[in-house]
Design a protein around this motif. Structure first.
Motif, mmCIF file in Angstrom:
data_model
loop_
_atom_site.group_PDB
_atom_site.id
_atom_site.type_symbol
_atom_site.label_atom_id
_atom_site.label_comp_id
_atom_site.label_asym_id
_atom_site.label_seq_id
_atom_site.Cartn_x
_atom_site.Cartn_y
_atom_site.Cartn_z
ATOM 1 N N ARG A 137 5.177 9.727 9.605
ATOM 2 C CA ARG A 137 4.984 9.023 8.188
ATOM 3 C C ARG A 137 4.732 7.418 8.563
ATOM 4 N N ASN A 138 3.713 7.329 9.298
ATOM 5 C CA ASN A 138 3.304 6.116 10.144
ATOM 6 C C ASN A 138 1.836 6.133 10.264
ATOM 7 N N VAL A 139 1.086 5.086 9.942
ATOM 8 C CA VAL A 139 -0.399 4.982 10.451
ATOM 9 C C VAL A 139 -0.630 3.806 11.452
ATOM 10 N N GLY A 140 -1.194 4.165 12.450
ATOM 11 C CA GLY A 140 -1.361 3.136 13.380
ATOM 12 C C GLY A 140 -2.962 2.401 12.923
ATOM 13 N N VAL A 141 -2.946 1.146 13.175
ATOM 14 C CA VAL A 141 -4.093 0.240 12.882
ATOM 15 C C VAL A 141 -4.468 -0.596 13.969
ATOM 16 N N VAL A 142 -5.822 -0.429 14.565
ATOM 17 C CA VAL A 142 -6.079 -1.137 15.861
ATOM 18 C C VAL A 142 -7.255 -1.976 15.517
ATOM 19 N N MET A 143 -7.056 -3.338 15.640
ATOM 20 C CA MET A 143 -8.268 -4.125 15.448
ATOM 21 C C MET A 143 -8.041 -5.287 16.377
ATOM 22 N N PRO A 144 -9.374 -5.761 16.897
ATOM 23 C CA PRO A 144 -9.496 -6.660 17.811
ATOM 24 C C PRO A 144 -9.147 -8.121 17.491
ATOM 25 N N TYR A 145 -8.937 -8.532 16.217
ATOM 26 C CA TYR A 145 -8.436 -9.912 15.739
ATOM 27 C C TYR A 145 -7.451 -9.452 14.397
ATOM 28 N N VAL A 146 -6.709 -10.496 14.297
ATOM 29 C CA VAL A 146 -5.950 -10.390 13.024
ATOM 30 C C VAL A 146 -6.196 -11.925 12.371
ATOM 31 N N ASN A 147 -6.746 -12.545 12.976
ATOM 32 C CA ASN A 147 -7.033 -13.943 12.587
ATOM 33 C C ASN A 147 -8.409 -14.372 12.113
ATOM 34 N N ARG A 148 -9.129 -13.373 11.433
ATOM 35 C CA ARG A 148 -10.536 -13.726 11.143
ATOM 36 C C ARG A 148 -10.575 -13.019 9.852
ATOM 37 N N TRP A 149 -11.226 -13.662 8.990
ATOM 38 C CA TRP A 149 -11.126 -13.207 7.430
ATOM 39 C C TRP A 149 -11.331 -11.960 7.248
ATOM 40 N N PHE A 150 -12.474 -11.318 7.886
ATOM 41 C CA PHE A 150 -12.738 -9.838 7.492
ATOM 42 C C PHE A 150 -11.566 -8.887 7.984
ATOM 43 N N PHE A 151 -10.960 -9.216 9.105
ATOM 44 C CA PHE A 151 -10.101 -8.215 9.564
ATOM 45 C C PHE A 151 -8.908 -8.409 8.892
ATOM 46 N N ALA A 152 -8.521 -9.593 8.523
ATOM 47 C CA ALA A 152 -7.025 -9.879 7.573
ATOM 48 C C ALA A 152 -7.333 -9.338 6.283
ATOM 49 N N GLU A 153 -8.438 -9.269 5.880
ATOM 50 C CA GLU A 153 -8.857 -8.719 4.491
ATOM 51 C C GLU A 153 -8.457 -7.260 4.360
ATOM 52 N N VAL A 154 -9.448 -6.624 5.664
ATOM 53 C CA VAL A 154 -9.114 -5.231 5.833
ATOM 54 C C VAL A 154 -7.906 -4.638 5.764
ATOM 55 N N LEU A 155 -7.149 -5.320 6.841
ATOM 56 C CA LEU A 155 -5.546 -5.038 6.887
ATOM 57 C C LEU A 155 -4.796 -5.072 5.335
ATOM 58 N N GLU A 156 -5.095 -5.928 4.678
ATOM 59 C CA GLU A 156 -4.514 -6.006 3.429
ATOM 60 C C GLU A 156 -4.923 -4.794 2.656
ATOM 61 N N GLY A 157 -6.214 -4.426 2.550
ATOM 62 C CA GLY A 157 -6.706 -3.317 1.980
ATOM 63 C C GLY A 157 -6.090 -2.158 2.423
ATOM 64 N N ILE A 158 -5.675 -2.086 3.584
ATOM 65 C CA ILE A 158 -4.926 -0.871 4.178
ATOM 66 C C ILE A 158 -3.551 -0.764 3.682
ATOM 67 N N GLN A 159 -2.793 -2.053 3.931
ATOM 68 C CA GLN A 159 -1.225 -2.229 3.886
ATOM 69 C C GLN A 159 -0.809 -1.375 2.297
ATOM 70 N N GLN A 160 -1.633 -1.897 1.471
ATOM 71 C CA GLN A 160 -1.435 -1.719 0.168
ATOM 72 C C GLN A 160 -1.360 -0.342 -0.458
ATOM 73 N N PRO A 161 -2.387 0.709 -0.058
ATOM 74 C CA PRO A 161 -1.957 2.015 -0.568
ATOM 75 C C PRO A 161 -1.197 2.747 0.522
ATOM 76 N N LEU A 162 -1.002 2.429 1.715
ATOM 77 C CA LEU A 162 0.058 2.887 2.498
ATOM 78 C C LEU A 162 1.571 2.668 1.957
ATOM 79 N N LEU A 163 1.671 1.447 1.646
ATOM 80 C CA LEU A 163 3.014 1.095 0.851
ATOM 81 C C LEU A 163 3.467 1.871 -0.074
ATOM 82 N N GLU A 164 2.161 2.177 -0.875
ATOM 83 C CA GLU A 164 2.575 3.141 -2.307
ATOM 84 C C GLU A 164 2.818 4.370 -1.989
#
Lengths: 335, 335
Positions: free
Chosen positions: A60-87
């Motif tokens: 019940r865990n999804v791994g997310v691998v990304m090269p940056y978290v402090n660039r706009w695109f990556f932070a936005e994708v991360l938010e987009g992933i987190q929301q439906p996982l939370l639900e």
């Protein structure tokens, strides 16, 4: 210590229902789920997740691998992933895999091999051959965002189209001396940046402007765009009349540099980006809009589909960027 | 299927050593660890982490809860946390708990209660009473970054000092009409922003400037600072000679607005921030420097100390911000 039977009794449901509500496996109505959770909270009961995992075979865990978290695109994708996982009651384990670091090597050699996740979302990862081999060995579903991996599902935009459209917009405004700004610095020239350069080159060639094609390299960031633009725009003899930036961050850096150098945008320089970054409006930036949150959410949907249906073939979801004209571009001033 | 005995035999070590190398529990030399990992990889052996967790009682996972991942400070702290966790073979599970969202409620009611982590790092969380109660119920060590929680260890900077020092810098340059810009918009007025406002007010009062104290509210972001500054600086009758911004993002937004309005910085307006954001140098911003990566790393050290020593009393680690003078501040022009 209270057990699952106590929770079920207090909530007035069967043990099986209480278990489903607590582990998130199988369907339970929202009202029942709330009642069971309240009962569990009031009794101080929490299921042992290790035992749950062994029983269900799912982390019940999804791994997310990304090269940056402090660039706009990556932070936005991360938010987009987190929301439906939370639900859906799924955890998100983050692996920050900066290219060329020892941490990245450990992630591929060690962390991913432990398979503490049901599936993996790889964002802009561009794995090297050795890394790709490790990913294949994991034997868990993988969905890429902005990837070029064959063999796994991918969510992306058509980068070639986006850069082509940006370039055509400037050509339609009468510009011919158009520079492509950004990317190509250091060892890690991202494939996404190369695809955009290719789109620019194709549009220039189609308009008979192949001979004036110019790529000016920069780090892919606001300060990177700023530094390169200060250098490029400082000399009026080599200054182009327009820029296609590899992304909005580079475009914004170039606009900041232009203002500092007294080069009016769009009067003396038109600038187009790709992204529709959160700062784009503040800089009146014309851009090709992509929606990274939607890309993150689409990656979650695809991953869940692969988990439900292990033999599902890989899918490619390609979203289209949309031209938004603001006031950083204008018709070429007549000499 | 290969077992741990096969891995140990191939690596030429005991089963106990192979197990320690694979689970990361107990000391194993780097060379032995590599040998065991290579043996495991060549045999396709991966330990079942659920079984490992049940045996050791540890999840080898650290939970990180933060309200934003797409703001500079939070992204930097996250990087600072990830690095030392990677080095120790620990996973990072991210909980993105935006204030006032349903997702946040689920994180507190459901996700955290599952305790799928050995300990928790809460970054700028500022839990409400109900949330605080949930956190206490978890019974796992918690370390806060920028927190004001009593009862758990905290890593922070002295916000009062930082804002006071920023204000004193402007007063020493001859400024008296100094506005504090940022924070206080909407329901969620962050405590960190209030503490900085208090530091500014104290420095103004000490200099006999209590009567000219002014707080102009804004969203805490570059566009937020931009919008508020356009409003504030547009009218020369109410324009102050200097700004203390609640953070660099607001300061940078104000500088972008000033350039747009033709108000020269620092000629007609001095601006100080707090952070030393990655864009600070590009905007020549005078600021009070904090190092969020170090704060993240310090939080990991503290959390590990609490895990090793469950009855260790809470500690407060306070770092000091350092004044960096660039060219966004200058002596007040004589009228």
């Amino acid at each position: 210590m209270s057990g699952i039977a106590d929770v079920a009794a207090l909530a007035g449901v069967s043990k099986a229902t209480a278990s489903r509500a607590l582990t998130g496996s199988g369907h339970v109505s929202q009202a029942t789920r709330s009642r069971v959770l309240d009962a569990a909270a009031s009794l101080g009961y929490v299921p042992s997740t290790s035992a749950v995992s062994l029983a269900t075979g799912r982390t019940r865990n999804v791994g997310v691998v990304m090269p940056y978290v402090n660039r706009w695109f990556f932070a936005e994708v991360l938010e987009g992933i987190q929301q439906p996982l939370l639900e859906r009651g799924l955890d998100l384990t983050l692996y920050d895999a900066k290219p060329g670091t020892e941490g990245r090597a450990r992630i591929f050699d060690d962390f991913l091999a432990r398979k503490r996740f049901d599936g993996l979302i790889a964002v802009g990862l561009e794995p090297e051959d050795r890394e790709l081999q490790r990913l294949m060995q994991i034997g868990r579903p993988i969905v890429s965002v902005v990837g070029a991996d064959e063999g796994s599902s991918v969510v992306s935009i058509d980068d070639d189209y986006a850069a082509r459209r940006a370039t055509e917009h400037l050509i339609a405004l009468g510009h011919t001396d158009i520079v492509f700004l950004g990317g190509g610095v250091g060892e890690h020239w991202a494939q996404v940046d190369r695809r955009r350069l290719t789109g620019y080159e194709a549009a220039m060639a189609e308009a008979g402007l192949a001979s004036t094609t110019r790529h000016v390299r920069s780090e892919v960031s606001i300060p990177g765009g700023y530094d390169a633009a200060v250098d490029l725009l400082g000399d009026s003899r080599t200054r182009p009349s327009a820029l296609v930036a590899v992304c909005d961050e580079v475009a914004i850096g170039a606009i900041i540099a232009s203002r500092r150098l007294g080069v009016p945008v769009p009067g003396a320089l038109s600038v187009v980006g790709i992204d529709d970054h959160e700062y784009a409006e503040m800089f009146s930036l014309t851009t090709l809009q992509q929606l990274p949150r939607q890309q993150g959410a689409a990656a979650v949907e695809l991953l869940l589909a692969h988990l439900d249906e292990p033999h599902r073939p890989p899918t490619s979801v390609q979203m289209q960027a949309r031209l938004i004209v603001r006031s950083s571009t204008s018709a070429l001033a007549q000499a």
